[in-house]
Write a protein that holds these residues in place. Structure first.
Motif, mmCIF file in Angstrom:
data_model
loop_
_atom_site.group_PDB
_atom_site.id
_atom_site.type_symbol
_atom_site.label_atom_id
_atom_site.label_comp_id
_atom_site.label_asym_id
_atom_site.label_seq_id
_atom_site.Cartn_x
_atom_site.Cartn_y
_atom_site.Cartn_z
ATOM 1 N N ASP A 1 0.888 4.129 -2.715
ATOM 2 C CA ASP A 1 0.791 5.528 -2.321
ATOM 3 C C ASP A 1 1.817 6.372 -3.078
ATOM 4 N N LYS B 1 -8.052 4.384 6.994
ATOM 5 C CA LYS B 1 -8.975 3.342 6.524
ATOM 6 C C LYS B 1 -8.220 2.162 5.916
ATOM 7 N N ILE B 2 -7.208 2.450 5.103
ATOM 8 C CA ILE B 2 -6.463 1.379 4.436
ATOM 9 C C ILE B 2 -5.668 0.556 5.449
ATOM 10 N N LYS C 1 -7.186 13.606 -3.517
ATOM 11 C CA LYS C 1 -8.290 12.855 -2.921
ATOM 12 C C LYS C 1 -7.803 11.621 -2.156
ATOM 13 N N TYR C 2 -6.781 10.969 -2.699
ATOM 14 C CA TYR C 2 -6.328 9.704 -2.108
ATOM 15 C C TYR C 2 -5.353 9.907 -0.958
ATOM 16 N N CYS C 3 -4.396 10.812 -1.124
ATOM 17 C CA CYS C 3 -3.317 10.971 -0.137
ATOM 18 C C CYS C 3 -3.770 11.870 1.013
ATOM 19 N N THR C 4 -4.648 11.332 1.849
ATOM 20 C CA THR C 4 -5.147 12.051 3.016
ATOM 21 C C THR C 4 -5.001 11.172 4.249
ATOM 22 N N GLN D 1 -7.334 10.455 6.417
ATOM 23 C CA GLN D 1 -8.492 9.565 6.548
ATOM 24 C C GLN D 1 -8.342 8.324 5.679
ATOM 25 N N THR D 2 -7.879 8.511 4.450
ATOM 26 C CA THR D 2 -7.679 7.368 3.551
ATOM 27 C C THR D 2 -6.624 6.422 4.104
ATOM 28 N N THR E 1 0.830 -1.213 0.000
ATOM 29 C CA THR E 1 0.000 0.000 0.000
ATOM 30 C C THR E 1 0.860 1.258 0.000
#
Length: 289
Positions: free
Chosen positions: A58, A80-81, A71-74, A76-77, A54
């Motif tokens: 990233d 979750k992952i 959107k992806y590199c936060t 929260q993401t 992962t």
């Protein structure tokens, strides 16, 4: 990644290997506890390996997918992952607990963990073993290679475009900081791919040998060449969990700066104390005069 790798060292090295060598008659050798620890070993290994995947994805998004990056590199993401990988690792390795039986029973107490003979003959267990090996490490092999290859290709193409835009000035291209950063990224990605594949290769070869020969996993005959190779594969597998985090961490400029600050902090504190003492002595001499 650091937490997952630390879990591998705790469960695989301390509670499994060191326990076997130096504390063979401890309570950790009760069959239920022994089976539980081995299951934790595989959970931590899968968590460590898939967090490496992962993290590689990233970096792929950051470098190659600018539209998806914000959107992806936060935070929260990432949370979750990490949680999803951990939970899936637990569910995937629950069957590991049930593949062992007591090696011996002393005073109605089951001791040690011995792989059931049905593990090598039952179609269900054979299918599970294939599934487990495809998921870790075969799929990570493919994904890490694919993602890093695409990332390196993107970097090389970007460098070519950048060189053309900057013109044919060789000295300017040589001193281009952006190109130099991209070159370091290529070295990092190649190091990660090569390190992971090299250190897991022995383990994968041992599994393939089990499928096509009469050898068995987790044997205890240390005079057997396959057992030696299998144990060496386990050792290299543990080493892989350390080196990946080390390579990723040391390659980060901010990490290196923080490490320098930590090392320099005691010396700076001593220097400040010495400076204050010197200042006080100077003031005292002035007052006396």
């Amino acid at each position: 990644m650091a937490v997952a790798d630390l879990m591998v060292l705790v469960f695989n090295v301390i509670l499994s290997k060191i326990k076997e060598a130096y504390f063979p008659h401890s309570f950790l050798n009760y069959t239920p506890i022994c089976s539980f620890v081995i299951a934790l070993v595989y959970i931590s290994l899968d968590w460590s390996v898939w967090l490496t995947v992962t993290f590689t994805f990233d970096r792929f998004v950051v470098i190659c997918c600018q539209s998806l990056r914000s959107k992806y590199c936060t935070m929260q993401t990432a949370l979750k992952i990490i949680t999803a990988v951990f939970v899936l690792s637990i569910f995937e390795n629950i069957p590991i607990y049930f593949i062992f039986e007591p090696l011996e029973v002393i005073n109605d107490v089951p001791w040690s963990c011995y792989v059931k003979s049905s593990f090598y003959t039952s179609p269900t267990w054979v299918a599970y073993l294939w599934f487990e090996t495809i998921l870790t490490p075969f799929a990570p092999f493919v994904l890490i290679l694919l993602l890093n290859t695409l990332t390196i290709k993107h970097i090389i193409m970007s460098n070519r475009v950048r060189s053309k835009l900057r013109g044919s000035n060789t000295e300017a291209c040589h001193t281009d900081q952006e190109t130099e950063n991209r070159r370091k990224s290529i070295i990092l990605l190649v190091a990660i791919s090569g390190n992971f594949i090299f250190l897991w290769m022995v383990n994968l070869v041992c599994f393939i040998c089990v499928q096509f020969t009469d050898t068995q996993l987790m044997a205890t005959d240390y005079n057997d060449s396959f057992t030696i190779a299998e144990k060496s594969g386990y050792m290299l597998r543990c080493l892989s969990t350390c080196t990946n985090t080390f390579i990723y961490a040391v390659s980060q400029r901010q990490f290196r700066e923080e490490l320098k600050n930590i090392i320099a902090r005691p010396f700076l504190a001593i220097a400040n104390i010495f400076k204050r003492l010197t200042t006080k002595l100077s003031l005292s001499k002035n007052v006396i005069k």
